[in-house]
Structure formats: C-alpha cells, structure tokens
Scaffold this active site. Structure first.
Site, PDB file in Angstrom:
ATOM      1  N   GLY A  37       0.836  -1.208   0.000  1.00 17.80           N
ATOM      2  CA  GLY A  37       0.000   0.000   0.000  1.00 17.80           C
ATOM      3  C   GLY A  37       0.868   1.255   0.000  1.00 17.80           C
ATOM      4  O   GLY A  37       0.621   2.210  -0.749  1.00 17.80           O
ATOM      5  N   HIS A  38       1.919   1.238   0.840  1.00 21.60           N
ATOM      6  CA  HIS A  38       2.840   2.381   0.880  1.00 21.60           C
ATOM      7  C   HIS A  38       3.639   2.475  -0.431  1.00 21.60           C
ATOM      8  O   HIS A  38       3.814   3.563  -0.985  1.00 21.60           O
ATOM      9  CB  HIS A  38       3.853   2.215   2.020  1.00 21.60           C
ATOM     10  CG  HIS A  38       3.252   2.147   3.395  1.00 21.60           C
ATOM     11  ND1 HIS A  38       3.305   1.016   4.172  1.00 21.60           N
ATOM     12  CD2 HIS A  38       2.598   3.077   4.144  1.00 21.60           C
ATOM     13  CE1 HIS A  38       2.725   1.244   5.337  1.00 21.60           C
ATOM     14  NE2 HIS A  38       2.276   2.487   5.350  1.00 21.60           N
ATOM     15  N   ASP A 153      -7.379   5.255   4.878  1.00 24.58           N
ATOM     16  CA  ASP A 153      -7.663   6.084   6.048  1.00 24.58           C
ATOM     17  C   ASP A 153      -8.495   7.266   5.548  1.00 24.58           C
ATOM     18  O   ASP A 153      -8.013   8.396   5.460  1.00 24.58           O
ATOM     19  CB  ASP A 153      -6.348   6.535   6.690  1.00 24.58           C
ATOM     20  CG  ASP A 153      -5.531   5.346   7.161  1.00 24.58           C
ATOM     21  OD1 ASP A 153      -5.808   4.831   8.244  1.00 24.58           O
ATOM     22  OD2 ASP A 153      -4.634   4.897   6.413  1.00 24.58           O
ATOM     23  N   ARG A 190      -0.500  -2.963  10.743  1.00 26.52           N
ATOM     24  CA  ARG A 190      -1.022  -3.690  11.910  1.00 26.52           C
ATOM     25  C   ARG A 190      -1.311  -5.157  11.614  1.00 26.52           C
ATOM     26  O   ARG A 190      -1.387  -5.961  12.535  1.00 26.52           O
ATOM     27  CB  ARG A 190      -2.307  -3.018  12.411  1.00 26.52           C
ATOM     28  CG  ARG A 190      -2.063  -1.707  13.113  1.00 26.52           C
ATOM     29  CD  ARG A 190      -3.324  -1.233  13.823  1.00 26.52           C
ATOM     30  NE  ARG A 190      -3.008  -0.265  14.842  1.00 26.52           N
ATOM     31  CZ  ARG A 190      -2.919   1.043  14.653  1.00 26.52           C
ATOM     32  NH1 ARG A 190      -3.135   1.529  13.447  1.00 26.52           N
ATOM     33  NH2 ARG A 190      -2.607   1.849  15.641  1.00 26.52           N
TER      34      ARG A 190
HETATM   35  P1  AMP Z   1       0.585   4.584   7.841  1.00 28.71           P
HETATM   36  O1  AMP Z   1       2.004   4.164   7.721  1.00 28.71           O
HETATM   37  O2  AMP Z   1      -0.348   3.477   8.225  1.00 28.71           O
HETATM   38  O3  AMP Z   1       0.415   5.833   8.678  1.00 28.71           O
HETATM   39  O4  AMP Z   1       0.122   4.981   6.387  1.00 28.71           O
HETATM   40  C1  AMP Z   1       0.831   5.897   5.614  1.00 28.71           C
HETATM   41  C2  AMP Z   1       0.020   6.204   4.388  1.00 28.71           C
HETATM   42  O5  AMP Z   1      -0.182   5.003   3.654  1.00 28.71           O
HETATM   43  C3  AMP Z   1      -1.361   6.762   4.720  1.00 28.71           C
HETATM   44  O6  AMP Z   1      -1.693   7.772   3.783  1.00 28.71           O
HETATM   45  C4  AMP Z   1      -2.247   5.560   4.567  1.00 28.71           C
HETATM   46  O7  AMP Z   1      -3.583   5.894   4.239  1.00 28.71           O
HETATM   47  C5  AMP Z   1      -1.567   4.839   3.420  1.00 28.71           C
HETATM   48  N1  AMP Z   1      -1.926   3.435   3.417  1.00 28.71           N
HETATM   49  C6  AMP Z   1      -1.834   2.550   4.432  1.00 28.71           C
HETATM   50  N2  AMP Z   1      -2.322   1.353   4.073  1.00 28.71           N
HETATM   51  C7  AMP Z   1      -2.735   1.476   2.786  1.00 28.71           C
HETATM   52  C8  AMP Z   1      -3.343   0.596   1.838  1.00 28.71           C
HETATM   53  N3  AMP Z   1      -3.621  -0.669   2.120  1.00 28.71           N
HETATM   54  N4  AMP Z   1      -3.618   1.079   0.609  1.00 28.71           N
HETATM   55  C9  AMP Z   1      -3.340   2.362   0.292  1.00 28.71           C
HETATM   56  N5  AMP Z   1      -2.779   3.244   1.134  1.00 28.71           N
HETATM   57  C10 AMP Z   1      -2.477   2.809   2.366  1.00 28.71           C
END
Ligand code: AMP
Length: 281
Positions: A37-38, A153, A190
């Site tokens: 995703g990232h 999110d 997570r």
């Molecule tokens: P985080 O590291 O969880 O704070 O996420 C960093 C960024 O990656 C945020 O903009 C999240 O919305 C995005 N993100 C996390 N998981 C996904 C996913 N499965 N698909 C797309 N974007 C994601």
C-alpha cells in the site's frame, strides 16, 4: 534512494536533486513497516513528481493508547530495503526533537468539528490533533508541491485535506485507492500483529463493506448496518463502528439519494488489534 535523518540533511538532499528549483516535490508521510500500500503511493507519486520524499516516523501524539504505540511494528532496515532500488526517493527519518521542538502540539483551527470528532475522532480522542500536527510539521520540513495519502484512512484524508487547505493551500492533497490482498483484506502495518487465523478472520471486514456497497442502495440503511454488525460479531470481531456516510463530509446518512457518493466506514478489533477499512460507492 537517499536517506535523510535531520531537517538539514533533508533540505540539502532535496536542494541537490532540485538544483534549478523547477521540480515537483511529492511527499508521502508514513509510520513505516512498509507494505505494498505504501509502495504503491511511492510509485504513483513518482508518476506525478520529480522528487519524492517518504517519511518514516511512528508519531506518538496520534496514539491515544500507549500499548498500541509500543506495539506498533517498526522495521527501519526492511523499510530502507523496500525503497532501496527506487531512485529519486528520499527516505526521511525525522527526529522527535525537530518535529516537536517545544514538546507541544499545534493549535489547529478545527473548522469542521463534526468531521474531526466523528468515528476515529470519537474512539481515539486526540488522534486527529496528533495526525494534523505531525503532518503540518512535516510539510514545513519537506515543503511539498503534492502530498499523497491512502484512501484506506478515508477520514484522515478528509481531515488532512481540510487542514492543508488552511495552512498549505498551494500543496495538492491526493488520495489513492486502498491496496488489498487477494482476499480483499486491506493491507495495513497492523496486519503483522495478526496470526494466520486472525488474518482470515479479518477478511470479514471487507466482505461486509463489499455487501453494503453492492446491495446497500436497495435496502433500509439501519437494516443493512445491523446485518453487517451481526456478521462481524459472528466472525468474532468486536466492531467499534460500522456506518454509511456521505463521502463528502462523513456525515451519517438516513436516506439514499441516487446522485450522492457514499462511503461505508468500519473499525473493528480482531483480538487486540484494531483495524479500519472503508469502501466508496
Ligand atoms: P501509515 O504508515 O499506516 O500511517 O500509512 C501511511 C500512508 O499510507 C497513509 O496515507 C495511509 O492511508 C496509506 N496506506 C496505508 N495502508 C494502505 C493501503 N492498504 N492502501 C493504500 N494506502 C495505504
């Protein structure tokens, strides 16, 4: 790939890559434990920008639960490895003292209290104050032309869009679709904390959201929501919320209107791990 571990290193690196000051700088804030995703955000950002900064920082001020903060997965070495083959990417590991020099949070102009206080705001008090504080601080460090966020999110995306329009009106805020595994489970850092059995259990979240998106408009809103909550409970999940909202402002809806865009949002615990997901329809 370049690595920066202070504001000065970051700004020197970006300046070197953008010597003529004519490049588009993109930014992706993350908390690390990077997954596809990232990486998708990074790849999409590289299509639109010349230089992409990806920050990795587990931000303490957005956690209302100390145990959740302590147990959040961290793996800087694997994160560097995941980005190592991509040129034009600057991996930024901010320092706590540079993000929070006065050890204070920012006073945010909450121009939309309903949006800030609903759902994640209700169940994680102070969460969005922490998120907006760190994102705006990081924007001050990176000075991006564009910033990229996952629609996974969704509420965070709307909150940041609002805050950025006040404080960084020249930075475009781009939302990109949720990346899922082959069974529909939204990728999340997570998920690393789930057992194999729990990973399967967690798939029910996207299944329930999918059913709402597919059949929702034909059904009574309360009925389909109650059915979804029952399905989550039957699968052993403890839901905090499941709701159908207007996608523009995240206000719960009570009647369908053909022309509107909707989002169904859900937060649920699988064991002690709290997951969120949503579907736009
Ligand atoms: P985080 O590291 O969880 O704070 O996420 C960093 C960024 O990656 C945020 O903009 C999240 O919305 C995005 N993100 C996390 N998981 C996904 C996913 N499965 N698909 C797309 N974007 C994601």
């Amino acid at each position: 790939m370049h690595i920066a571990r202070s504001v000065k290193e970051l700004q020197d690196t970006v300046q070197t890559l953008n010597a003529n000051n004519n490049k588009i700088v993109g930014f992706i804030p993350t908390m690390g434990a990077l997954h596809q995703g990232h990486i998708n955000l990074v790849n999409e950002a590289l299509k639109r920008c010349d230089v992409v900064v990806c920050s990795i920082f587990v931000n303490p001020t957005q956690f209302n639960d100390l145990r959740d903060f302590e147990k959040y997965p961290r793996n800087n070495a694997a994160d560097i490895e995941a980005l190592s083959s991509i040129s034009d990417v600057v991996v930024y590991f901010p320092q706590l003292v540079e993000l929070y020099p006065e050890n204070k949070q920012r006073l945010i102009d909450y121009n939309d209290k309903l949006l800030f206080n609903a759902f994640e705001g209700e169940f994680r008090p102070g969460h969005f104050l922490g998120v907006v504080t760190v994102v705006l601080r990081l924007f001050e460090h990176v000075l991006p032309n564009m910033a990229f966020f996952g629609l996974k999110d969704y509420q965070q995306f709307l909150v940041i869009k609002r805050a950025a329009s006040n404080y960084f009106p020249n930075t475009s805020i781009i939302g990109l679709p949720t990346v899922r595994n082959t069974n529909g489970l939204a990728l999340s850092s997570r998920n690393q904390r789930l057992s194999e059995q729990q990973l399967v259990q967690a798939e029910v979240i996207s299944q329930v959201l999918g059913i709402i998106a597919k059949n929702g408009r034909k059904k009574n809103i309360d009925t389909i929501t109650q059915e979804g909550l029952a399905t989550l409970a039957d699968a052993g999940l403890r839901a905090e919320y499941l709701a159908i909202c207007n996608a523009k402002n995240l206000q719960k809806i009570h009647h369908w209107h053909e022309a509107n865009d909707y989002v169904a949002v859900c937060a649920a615990f699988v064991g002690e791990v709290r997951l969120i997901d949503n579907i736009l329809f």
